[in-house]
Design a protein around this motif. Sequence first.
Motif, PDB file in Angstrom:
ATOM      1  N   UNK A 135      13.230 107.706 108.717  1.00  0.00           N
ATOM      2  CA  UNK A 135      13.134 106.012 109.321  1.00  0.00           C
ATOM      3  C   UNK A 135      12.608 106.817 110.936  1.00  0.00           C
ATOM      4  N   UNK A 136      11.219 107.313 111.389  1.00  0.00           N
ATOM      5  CA  UNK A 136      11.238 108.249 112.312  1.00  0.00           C
ATOM      6  C   UNK A 136      11.039 107.519 113.718  1.00  0.00           C
ATOM      7  N   UNK A 137      11.682 107.446 114.808  1.00  0.00           N
ATOM      8  CA  UNK A 137      12.001 106.665 116.031  1.00  0.00           C
ATOM      9  C   UNK A 137      12.167 105.778 115.614  1.00  0.00           C
ATOM     10  N   UNK A 161      22.389 103.918 106.515  1.00  0.00           N
ATOM     11  CA  UNK A 161      21.539 104.109 107.723  1.00  0.00           C
ATOM     12  C   UNK A 161      22.045 105.431 108.586  1.00  0.00           C
ATOM     13  N   UNK A 162      21.689 106.427 108.612  1.00  0.00           N
ATOM     14  CA  UNK A 162      22.314 107.618 109.093  1.00  0.00           C
ATOM     15  C   UNK A 162      21.708 107.992 110.345  1.00  0.00           C
ATOM     16  N   UNK A 163      21.743 108.626 111.327  1.00  0.00           N
ATOM     17  CA  UNK A 163      21.185 109.307 111.640  1.00  0.00           C
ATOM     18  C   UNK A 163      20.955 111.212 111.237  1.00  0.00           C
ATOM     19  N   UNK A 164      19.440 111.549 111.374  1.00  0.00           N
ATOM     20  CA  UNK A 164      19.488 112.848 109.944  1.00  0.00           C
ATOM     21  C   UNK A 164      19.648 113.509 110.947  1.00  0.00           C
ATOM     22  N   UNK A 165      19.874 113.976 112.855  1.00  0.00           N
ATOM     23  CA  UNK A 165      20.575 115.111 113.133  1.00  0.00           C
ATOM     24  C   UNK A 165      21.707 115.258 113.058  1.00  0.00           C
ATOM     25  N   UNK A 166      22.520 114.330 112.457  1.00  0.00           N
ATOM     26  CA  UNK A 166      24.064 114.818 113.083  1.00  0.00           C
ATOM     27  C   UNK A 166      24.727 114.931 111.186  1.00  0.00           C
ATOM     28  N   UNK A 167      24.278 115.902 110.912  1.00  0.00           N
ATOM     29  CA  UNK A 167      24.546 116.592 109.455  1.00  0.00           C
ATOM     30  C   UNK A 167      25.578 115.720 108.339  1.00  0.00           C
ATOM     31  N   UNK A 168      27.355 116.180 109.170  1.00  0.00           N
ATOM     32  CA  UNK A 168      27.888 114.777 108.820  1.00  0.00           C
ATOM     33  C   UNK A 168      27.741 113.343 107.637  1.00  0.00           C
ATOM     34  N   UNK A 179      18.027 104.510 120.806  1.00  0.00           N
ATOM     35  CA  UNK A 179      16.731 105.998 121.115  1.00  0.00           C
ATOM     36  C   UNK A 179      15.779 106.696 120.301  1.00  0.00           C
ATOM     37  N   UNK A 180      15.339 105.222 120.104  1.00  0.00           N
ATOM     38  CA  UNK A 180      14.107 106.388 118.684  1.00  0.00           C
ATOM     39  C   UNK A 180      14.272 107.165 118.164  1.00  0.00           C
ATOM     40  N   UNK A 181      15.194 108.078 117.421  1.00  0.00           N
ATOM     41  CA  UNK A 181      15.948 108.843 116.859  1.00  0.00           C
ATOM     42  C   UNK A 181      15.797 108.674 115.283  1.00  0.00           C
ATOM     43  N   UNK A 182      14.868 109.446 114.876  1.00  0.00           N
ATOM     44  CA  UNK A 182      15.023 109.954 113.409  1.00  0.00           C
ATOM     45  C   UNK A 182      16.556 109.697 112.345  1.00  0.00           C
ATOM     46  N   UNK A 183      16.608 108.682 111.447  1.00  0.00           N
ATOM     47  CA  UNK A 183      17.680 108.531 110.859  1.00  0.00           C
ATOM     48  C   UNK A 183      16.517 108.378 109.171  1.00  0.00           C
ATOM     49  N   UNK A 184      17.820 108.760 108.057  1.00  0.00           N
ATOM     50  CA  UNK A 184      17.433 108.530 106.982  1.00  0.00           C
ATOM     51  C   UNK A 184      18.573 107.310 106.074  1.00  0.00           C
ATOM     52  N   UNK A 185      17.628 106.429 105.771  1.00  0.00           N
ATOM     53  CA  UNK A 185      17.860 105.449 105.120  1.00  0.00           C
ATOM     54  C   UNK A 185      18.496 106.332 103.584  1.00  0.00           C
ATOM     55  N   UNK A 186      19.622 105.887 103.494  1.00  0.00           N
ATOM     56  CA  UNK A 186      20.034 106.005 101.564  1.00  0.00           C
ATOM     57  C   UNK A 186      20.576 104.854 100.724  1.00  0.00           C
ATOM     58  N   UNK A 187      20.293 104.775  99.999  1.00  0.00           N
ATOM     59  CA  UNK A 187      20.951 103.990  99.392  1.00  0.00           C
ATOM     60  C   UNK A 187      22.020 104.531  97.340  1.00  0.00           C
ATOM     61  N   UNK A 188      21.758 103.675  96.958  1.00  0.00           N
ATOM     62  CA  UNK A 188      22.274 103.487  95.387  1.00  0.00           C
ATOM     63  C   UNK A 188      21.665 102.062  94.998  1.00  0.00           C
ATOM     64  N   UNK A 189      20.935 102.219  93.386  1.00  0.00           N
ATOM     65  CA  UNK A 189      21.073 101.115  93.851  1.00  0.00           C
ATOM     66  C   UNK A 189      21.292 100.652  91.455  1.00  0.00           C
TER      67      UNK A 189
END
Length: 149
Positions: A130-132, A107-114, A136-146
């Motif tokens: 993943x919103x809120x 899970x990474x912060x969406x607002x941190x492009x790096x 800090x209720x930030x937007x994050x992105x769940x990344x995965x490898x299946x």
Amino acid sequence: MTIAITPLAAIDALEIQRQASQRLQLGIERTMSLDEAAELARGPGEAWTIRHRDRVVACIGLRETFPGRQAVAWAILAEGLGAAHLAVTRFARARIAASPLRRIEAIVRAETPAECTWARLVGLQAAHVLRCFGALSETHVLFERLRED
């Protein structure tokens, strides 16, 4: 380039000079204790230290949340990673690709492009926004490898 990769020793996770963007974990500023670092090194999963010219530039691993099935990919990257960035990224990508685990996620912060870019570079794909999320209720992105068997 002199890169040395060894199993993580707890002290390595305390010695590394983390990038400023990595001082927050899900919105909480914290410092890892020696006990936490020792637990990370013990597993379950795998944990590695990468040194460039005898300086710890990264601690990375796969922390198994469901041993033998699933893990969270994690990385602590040092300030001034610079010339070692490519070697660190390639090693992380190789470990994720070679893992027999069915699922690996991060899970990474969406607002941190790096953070999003690095997740892609190590072989993970964006799966969900993943919103809120987090303290800090930030937007994050769940990344995965299946791994489809």
